[in-house]
Motif scaffolding. Structure first.
Motif, mmCIF file in Angstrom:
data_model
loop_
_atom_site.group_PDB
_atom_site.id
_atom_site.type_symbol
_atom_site.label_atom_id
_atom_site.label_comp_id
_atom_site.label_asym_id
_atom_site.label_seq_id
_atom_site.Cartn_x
_atom_site.Cartn_y
_atom_site.Cartn_z
ATOM 1 N N ALA A 44 -1.165 7.571 6.612
ATOM 2 C CA ALA A 44 -1.090 6.432 5.688
ATOM 3 C C ALA A 44 -2.236 6.487 4.692
ATOM 4 N N LYS A 45 -3.408 6.839 5.177
ATOM 5 C CA LYS A 45 -4.562 6.914 4.278
ATOM 6 C C LYS A 45 -4.414 8.055 3.279
ATOM 7 N N MET A 68 -1.598 8.974 2.120
ATOM 8 C CA MET A 68 -0.606 8.512 1.149
ATOM 9 C C MET A 68 -1.204 7.521 0.161
ATOM 10 N N THR A 69 -2.110 6.669 0.611
ATOM 11 C CA THR A 69 -2.694 5.700 -0.311
ATOM 12 C C THR A 69 -3.875 6.288 -1.079
ATOM 13 N N SER A 115 0.812 -1.219 0.000
ATOM 14 C CA SER A 115 0.000 0.000 0.000
ATOM 15 C C SER A 115 0.843 1.266 0.000
ATOM 16 N N LEU A 116 1.713 1.386 1.001
ATOM 17 C CA LEU A 116 2.423 2.653 1.123
ATOM 18 C C LEU A 116 3.491 2.812 0.051
ATOM 19 N N ILE A 150 -12.899 13.180 0.764
ATOM 20 C CA ILE A 150 -12.845 12.474 2.045
ATOM 21 C C ILE A 150 -11.858 13.187 2.959
ATOM 22 N N GLY A 208 1.285 1.486 -3.532
ATOM 23 C CA GLY A 208 0.005 2.159 -3.695
ATOM 24 C C GLY A 208 -1.032 1.330 -4.423
ATOM 25 N N ILE A 210 -5.927 0.602 2.661
ATOM 26 C CA ILE A 210 -5.553 -0.051 3.916
ATOM 27 C C ILE A 210 -6.633 -0.018 4.971
ATOM 28 N N LEU A 252 -17.041 6.866 -0.100
ATOM 29 C CA LEU A 252 -17.785 7.634 -1.097
ATOM 30 C C LEU A 252 -18.908 6.813 -1.717
ATOM 31 N N GLU A 273 -6.718 7.256 0.233
ATOM 32 C CA GLU A 273 -8.023 6.988 0.824
ATOM 33 C C GLU A 273 -8.633 8.235 1.458
ATOM 34 N N PHE A 318 -3.148 -1.158 -2.965
ATOM 35 C CA PHE A 318 -4.353 -1.513 -2.226
ATOM 36 C C PHE A 318 -4.639 -0.511 -1.121
#
Lengths: 343, 541
Positions: free
Chosen positions: B260-261, B263-264, A157-158, B37, A161, A165, A172, B266, A163
């Motif tokens: 972290a969110k 960065m991804t 993820s990090l 978001i 990038g 987390i 949304l 989210e 998936f």
């Protein structure tokens, strides 16, 4: 046979009864007023407390209190949460499906990965393939779930990038809650962004499912491998080979069925291990399941939630275990109980 | 040979299955681009900011759901028109006349459909709710309207009169130079009277604060405590039509998880980035970090209603026992200035020559012994469980103070609970001392002195020192009767002297404010006075 079912049923009822008793005891053991711990209501007036005291039969002694508690439990009156003031029955039934869903997918993945690999290792017993699969499974089995989850987040993820987390779906997408199982809910909903949402939900599922299923896959792999070795060494396999069937036919006609059936309950029972692991993984991936919810409840000193969450999860595990046992008895009545629980 | 085929089949099946699960990749989802978001740090206590002073509640509600009579310009902190198109102040400073904007629509939701636009009745209703104890909605919530009560606004206003449908007059009991600024704060929002009456009829008045109806850029859709808040665009918003279609608050208490969110992808925006993580954000090309000196102060408050902390000498000794410079470096990573008084340097009331207790453990120890504090004395420090702009890591700060006080042979217990529980217990005065702070809601210095240290603020729960000094109260009251800043600044210096003498609190730092978001968002500005605003934010990606 019917005696067997009665015994199982008796065990089930007795265990559930003990669990209810333990959860009732918790209300007394937690700090504060026991009635507040049971109802989840901070009473504002003496009248209000009196109202609930009658409902929970406070003046009638512990035995009748417990009976009243059981009655209310049965009716779905589990009290309310300190922190959200929502009825606990409703809270548990919204959060529990998320955990069951995660565990179910993880179990599915573990079976799909574990059984074939187990076969492969078992059939190539004491050869290179066996050793390499076995050592890989050792590594998988030894990795703590929470560490694995964090490493997966870090890399997939990090860094990459790929998936998301946290959560079950991007917030949304507004999916009305119906069954509580996100993929089913998406399919049943009639929103314009259905397939985008489905895709998004799958991507959210990927990492948590992977982290839980790695451990379970290795367990299933080892169970399968052992069973395969046992079956492949048995007399009827030798007889089949002697009849002139080639190895492929032997495995397909005799091997698979005889390997899978005896270990089926063991495989299904991995669901309970999964549920435990899922609770840990839930809090890492902010999965809105019962484990995450329970941990929050512990942080906030939300005693009614801890009590009912514990009761719901342990009842689920007990009911599941006993049902698997009964189902297996129906499918394979000859086998003794002793043989079925052996790992 | 057959066996090899068998293995190959297994392998092929495995590969396909992995492919099925892993499919998904990074799709560009058009639908998603129409929303925003925000990863926020906690759940709001209510959907009505009149009821709560915490930044979390304000961020979640004030500028998203509601409008105010007046607004602050985030650039130069001047007061600009909001619902009031224009206003006039009488010469004696006692009568304020407001001309209201027409065609301001309230939210239409599945639980309420308004039949009329915002008018004078709504404004009068909203003010009277917190002002008049006899008001049918006054006692619906037990919070006691902390902001208004701590500033004494309920006593200040004599009457609110309706001149016609779009014009009102507010009469004051005495002139108050901070009055307009107070009407522009995040708390002075306008509710719908029609909705309130509708709820009274249905006998569910408490829903006014749980299922909000306002006139702001977004309307309420649903909320799950500890999980998310979902807002949708208000189609008939009076100011403009460019708000994003959906605004989601993803409630994420851990700051590293928020990062972290971000960065991804989210989240699009995150609240309160931790000071230790700022460099990570700066290093990322796709993230933006804004920075602005904040109007806030982080402090260590002693519970002066509890012995031995009722003794100013003991408080002074403890204040001398800690080294603020080290705290600043360790907790704020240098992105804060040391605080000597309550008011930060960006305010006009800042006093440059204010002296501070210097770090002197030897003298501190002496002073403690003189006042009967023996070695081995145990006290507690309550540390906030959440990060706030004025104190990004209260627990760490508490532990550092613990180390300093150990040198004075005082044992310190660091105590922390979940945030809402923490504040509830703090209100009951169970603490010895607490690490907390204050963020200003408007540009007026009165907004520091009154909520943090006035007697009235003990009751309303913002005076964590529970310190009440009549001379101090008189001085800050007097300061409000002048509108000329020099006279007021002089009076605030006298107030500073009292604080320095009595030390109910030890000011520690004025922190910078940060805001992190992903590249491609425009018009997201740091609001120096409290709440974040999403109404104007556009997604330009």
């Amino acid at each position: 046979m019917s005696f067997y079912f009665l015994r199982r049923l008796n065990l089930l009822v007795f265990t559930l009864f003990m669990l209810a008793m333990a959860s009732f005891g918790l209300a007394y053991l937690f700090p504060g007023d026991y009635l507040t711990n049971l109802t989840g209501i901070h009473f504002e007036s003496e009248q209000q407390r009196q109202l609930y005291a009658t409902l929970y039969k406070e003046s009638d002694g512990v035995f009748w209190q417990f009976i009243a508690y059981l009655d209310l439990l049965w009716q779905g009156e589990w009290g309310q949460s300190f922190s959200s003031n929502q009825p606990l029955y409703q809270e548990v039934t919204t959060y529990l499906p998320a955990s069951i869903e995660l565990s179910a997918y993880a179990l599915f993945v573990s079976l799909v990965v574990g059984i074939p690999l187990g076969f492969l290792a078992g059939l190539r017993h004491n050869k290179l393939a066996d050793y390499s699969i076995l050592s890989m499974s050792f590594i998988g089995y030894s990795i703590p779930v929470f560490w694995l989850a964090l490493i997966l987040i870090l890399i997939l993820s990090l860094q990459m990038g790929w998936f998301p987390i946290s959560g079950r779906i991007s917030l949304l997408y507004y999916i009305p809650l119906d069954t509580g199982f996100i993929l089913i809910d998406i399919i049943r909903s009639d929103v314009s962004y259905k397939w985008d949402a489905f895709n998004d939900a799958l991507r959210h599922l990927f990492l948590p499912t992977l982290s839980i299923s790695i451990v379970t896959s290795t367990i299933i792999l080892r169970i399968t491998r052992r069973s395969v070795i046992e079956v492949m060494g048995s007399e009827y396999i030798k007889a089949a080979t002697a009849r002139g069937l080639n190895r492929y036919q032997v495995i397909l006609r005799h091997g698979i069925r005889n390997t899978i059936i005896p270990i089926m309950p063991q495989l299904a029972l991995q669901f309970t291990t999964l549920l435990t692991n899922a609770m840990i993984v839930e809090s890492i991936f902010s999965w809105p399941g019962i484990g995450n919810w329970l941990i929050q409840a512990i942080y906030q000193g939300d005693y009614p939630s801890i009590r009912s969450g514990m009761l719901a999860v342990s009842s689920l595990v007990v009911i599941f275990t006993v049902s698997i046992d009964i189902v297996h008895k129906i499918i394979d009545p000859q086998r003794l109980y002793r043989q079925r629980v052996k790992i | 040979m057959k066996i090899k085929v068998f293995y190959r089949q297994i392998l092929a099946t495995l590969l396909t299955l992995t492919g099925v699960v892993a499919c998904g990749g990074n799709h560009d989802l058009k639908f998603k681009d129409e929303g925003l978001i925000y990863c926020s740090e906690g759940s709001p206590t209510s959907f009505n900011p009149q009821l709560d002073t915490s930044g979390t509640t304000v961020d979640a509600t004030s500028h998203q759901l509601y409008d105010r009579l007046l607004e602050f310009d985030p650039q130069d902190s001047k007061i600009i028109p909001g619902i009031a198109e224009s206003w006039r102040v009488s010469e004696n400073g006692l009568h304020y006349t407001f001309q209201l904007r027409k065609q301001v629509a309230f939210h239409e939701t599945n639980y309420f459909t308004p039949t009329r636009h915002l008018n004078a009745d709504d404004v009068i209703f909203s003010i009277n709710r917190w002002r008049l104890e006899s008001h049918p909605y006054h006692d619906i919530d037990v919070s006691g309207y902390p902001y208004f009560v701590s500033l004494g606004l309920d006593k200040l206003i004599k009457d609110v009169r309706r001149i016609n449908g779009y014009r009102i007059v507010i009469d004051l009991n005495k002139p108050d130079s901070s009055f307009l600024a107070n009407l522009a704060t995040d708390f002075a929002i306008i509710l719908s009277k029609e909705y309130a009456e509708f709820l009274l009829e249905k006998n569910q008045p408490q829903l006014l604060d749980e299922k909000p109806i306002g006139s702001g850029p977004f309307k309420y859709i649903n909320y799950r405590k500890g999980r998310f808040i979902r807002y949708a665009k208000h189609e008939n918003y009076w100011k403009h039509d460019r708000a994003v279609k959906q605004l989601i608050y993803d409630i994420t208490p851990s700051s590293s998880l928020r990062l972290a969110k971000l960065m991804t992808g989210e989240c699009d925006v995150m609240s309160l980035p931790a000071h230790s993580e700022l460099d990570i954000i700066r290093d990322r090309n796709n993230l933006v970090l804004d920075e602005k000196p904040g109007l806030n102060v982080g402090f260590w408050a002693f519970n002066t209603s509890k012995p031995p902390f009722d003794n100013p000498e003991v408080r002074r000794a403890l204040a001398m026992g800690i080294d603020k410079t080290t705290l600043l470096e360790a907790v704020y990573f240098g992105s804060a200035v040391k605080a000597n008084g309550l008011v930060p340097p960006s305010s006009w009331a800042f006093q440059e020559d204010l002296r501070d207790n210097s770090y002197n453990p030897v003298l501190a120890k002496d002073l403690l012994r003189k006042n009967g504090i023996e070695p081995g004395f145990t006290m507690n420090i309550w540390a906030m469980p959440v990060e706030r702009a004025y104190n990004p890591n209260a627990t760490m700060m508490a532990e550092l103070i613990q180390g300093y006080l150990e040198q004075l042979e005082i044992n310190v217990e660091v105590i922390s609970f979940e945030w809402s529980l923490f504040r509830r217990r703090l209100d009951s005065g169970a603490h010895d001392s607490v690490l907390i702070g204050w963020s200003a809601d408007n540009g007026d210095p009165d907004n520091f002195y009154r909520p943090v240290l006035s007697c009235a603020a003990i009751e309303s729960g913002t005076n964590r020192a529970r310190w009440c000094n009549e001379t101090f109260d008189e001085i800050i009251d007097e300061a409000l009767t002048y509108s000329d800043t020099d006279t007021r600044a002089a009076l605030y210096q006298t107030a500073n002297a009292i604080i320095a003498d009595q030390i109910p609190i030890v000011p520690i730092a004025h922190a910078y404010r940060f805001q992190a978001y992903r590249q491609g968002l425009s018009n997201l500005e740091i609001n120096p006075f409290g709440g974040i605003r999403f109404g104007d934010v556009e997604n330009t990606q």
